[in-house]
Scaffold this motif. Structure first.
Motif, short mmCIF file in Angstrom:
data_model
loop_
_atom_site.label_atom_id
_atom_site.label_comp_id
_atom_site.label_asym_id
_atom_site.label_seq_id
_atom_site.Cartn_x
_atom_site.Cartn_y
_atom_site.Cartn_z
N VAL A 56 56.11 -44.90 28.73
CA VAL A 56 54.65 -44.97 28.80
C VAL A 56 54.22 -46.37 29.23
O VAL A 56 54.71 -47.37 28.69
CB VAL A 56 54.01 -44.62 27.44
N TYR A 57 53.30 -46.42 30.17
CA TYR A 57 52.75 -47.68 30.67
C TYR A 57 51.24 -47.65 30.47
O TYR A 57 50.49 -47.21 31.33
CB TYR A 57 53.13 -47.90 32.13
N PRO A 58 50.78 -48.12 29.28
CA PRO A 58 49.35 -48.05 28.99
C PRO A 58 48.55 -49.03 29.85
O PRO A 58 49.04 -50.11 30.20
CB PRO A 58 49.28 -48.42 27.51
N ARG A 59 47.33 -48.61 30.19
CA ARG A 59 46.42 -49.44 30.98
C ARG A 59 47.10 -49.99 32.23
O ARG A 59 47.03 -51.19 32.54
CB ARG A 59 45.84 -50.57 30.12
N ALA A 60 47.78 -49.09 32.93
CA ALA A 60 48.37 -49.48 34.21
C ALA A 60 47.29 -49.91 35.19
O ALA A 60 47.55 -50.67 36.12
CB ALA A 60 49.18 -48.32 34.79
N MET A 61 46.07 -49.42 34.96
CA MET A 61 44.92 -49.83 35.77
C MET A 61 43.66 -49.67 34.93
O MET A 61 43.55 -48.74 34.11
CB MET A 61 44.83 -48.99 37.05
N SER A 62 42.71 -50.58 35.11
CA SER A 62 41.39 -50.47 34.50
C SER A 62 40.42 -51.30 35.34
O SER A 62 40.84 -52.14 36.14
CB SER A 62 41.40 -50.94 33.04
N GLY A 63 39.12 -51.05 35.15
CA GLY A 63 38.13 -51.81 35.89
C GLY A 63 37.44 -50.98 36.96
O GLY A 63 37.47 -49.75 36.94
N ASN A 64 36.82 -51.66 37.91
CA ASN A 64 36.07 -50.99 38.98
C ASN A 64 36.99 -50.28 39.96
O ASN A 64 38.05 -50.79 40.30
CB ASN A 64 35.22 -52.01 39.76
N ALA A 65 36.56 -49.11 40.41
CA ALA A 65 37.22 -48.45 41.53
C ALA A 65 36.66 -49.02 42.83
O ALA A 65 35.52 -49.50 42.88
CB ALA A 65 36.97 -46.94 41.48
N ALA A 66 37.45 -48.98 43.89
CA ALA A 66 36.99 -49.44 45.19
C ALA A 66 35.82 -48.58 45.67
O ALA A 66 35.84 -47.36 45.52
CB ALA A 66 38.12 -49.40 46.21
N ILE A 67 34.81 -49.22 46.23
CA ILE A 67 33.63 -48.48 46.67
C ILE A 67 32.91 -49.28 47.74
O ILE A 67 33.03 -50.51 47.80
CB ILE A 67 32.68 -48.23 45.47
N GLN A 68 32.16 -48.58 48.58
CA GLN A 68 31.30 -49.24 49.57
C GLN A 68 29.85 -48.94 49.21
O GLN A 68 29.51 -47.80 48.87
CB GLN A 68 31.61 -48.75 50.98
N THR A 69 29.01 -49.98 49.29
CA THR A 69 27.58 -49.81 49.00
C THR A 69 26.78 -50.46 50.14
O THR A 69 26.18 -51.53 49.95
CB THR A 69 27.22 -50.46 47.65
N PRO A 70 26.76 -49.82 51.31
CA PRO A 70 26.02 -50.40 52.45
C PRO A 70 24.54 -50.56 52.12
O PRO A 70 23.96 -49.73 51.42
CB PRO A 70 26.22 -49.35 53.56
#
Length: 217
Positions: A56-70
């Motif tokens: 088990v690898y907890p919190r392998a990723m957290s935070g904002n997802a990639a996104i575009q906001t033109p």
């Protein structure tokens, strides 16, 4: 060479072969990335990985997802991308290929908190192990590449679509998952029901056009 040394060398050689054959993937780490449609902001509370060795690898990723906001509402969040990007994420170092991925995230435009389990089939891992010769426009050379990135696109309504891709290999869609609402709310109920704030540019888009539910089926 005495018999003890011969036996020792044979054991080392055999164990080395056994170790090499036990490796499930031909690279040291794989990438876990997340993205979201234009303006449909996502905050990932936790993405936990279970690999095929049951580690088990907890919190392998957290935070904002990639996104575009033109600006000026010129972007279009409807539908899935024809050519998804690698997303925002991290290399999952030390893990074997994934068996399951547990994700809990906040969809900020709704707002709502979702959770899901992605069961990664062996067919997906086979794609991730397969090497391919490809011409890489980035450096103008033919290279051997692997689809060693697993990218998850998260849309409002708790819909997730998953691709695997390489640095120069096109993405292959592997599955779609419908998440469920986490009844505890954001941060497992520890924030008094308060989600993270939506940015001004995304808020302006949603207020004018609403959330395009139904476009991510």
């Amino acid at each position: 060479m005495n018999s003890f040394l011969q036996i020792a060398i044979c054991v080392l050689l055999l164990s080395g072969c056994s170790f090499a054959n036990s490796q499930s993937m031909p690279y040291k780490s794989w990438y876990l990335g997340f993205s979201a449609p234009n303006y449909m902001e996502v905050w990932i509370e936790s993405a936990d990985v279970v690999d095929i060795e049951e580690q088990v690898y907890p919190r392998a990723m957290s935070g904002n997802a990639a996104i575009q906001t033109p600006p000026n509402n010129t972007g279009d969040p409807r539908g899935w991308p024809e050519r998804p990007g690698i997303g925002k994420g991290k290399n999952v170092t030390g893990a074997d290929l994934p068996q399951k991925i547990y994700v809990r995230w906040q969809s900020l435009v709704e707002p709502q908190t979702y959770q899901m389990v992605i069961n990664v089939p062996e067919s997906t891992r086979e794609i991730m192990r397969k090497e391919e010769k490809v011409f890489c426009a980035f450096d103008g050379k033919w290279i051997t590449d692997y689809r060693n990135a697993l990218v998850i696109n998260l849309a409002p309504g708790g819909i997730a679509k998953i691709w695997v891709m390489g640095s120069c290999l096109p993405a292959i869609e592997v599955t779609r998952v419908q998440a469920v609402i986490d009844p505890r709310g954001p941060y497992e109920g520890k924030s008094g029901g308060k989600h993270r704030p939506l940015s001004a540019v995304s808020k302006a888009y949603v207020e004018k056009f609403d959330v395009p539910y139904g476009s991510w089926e």
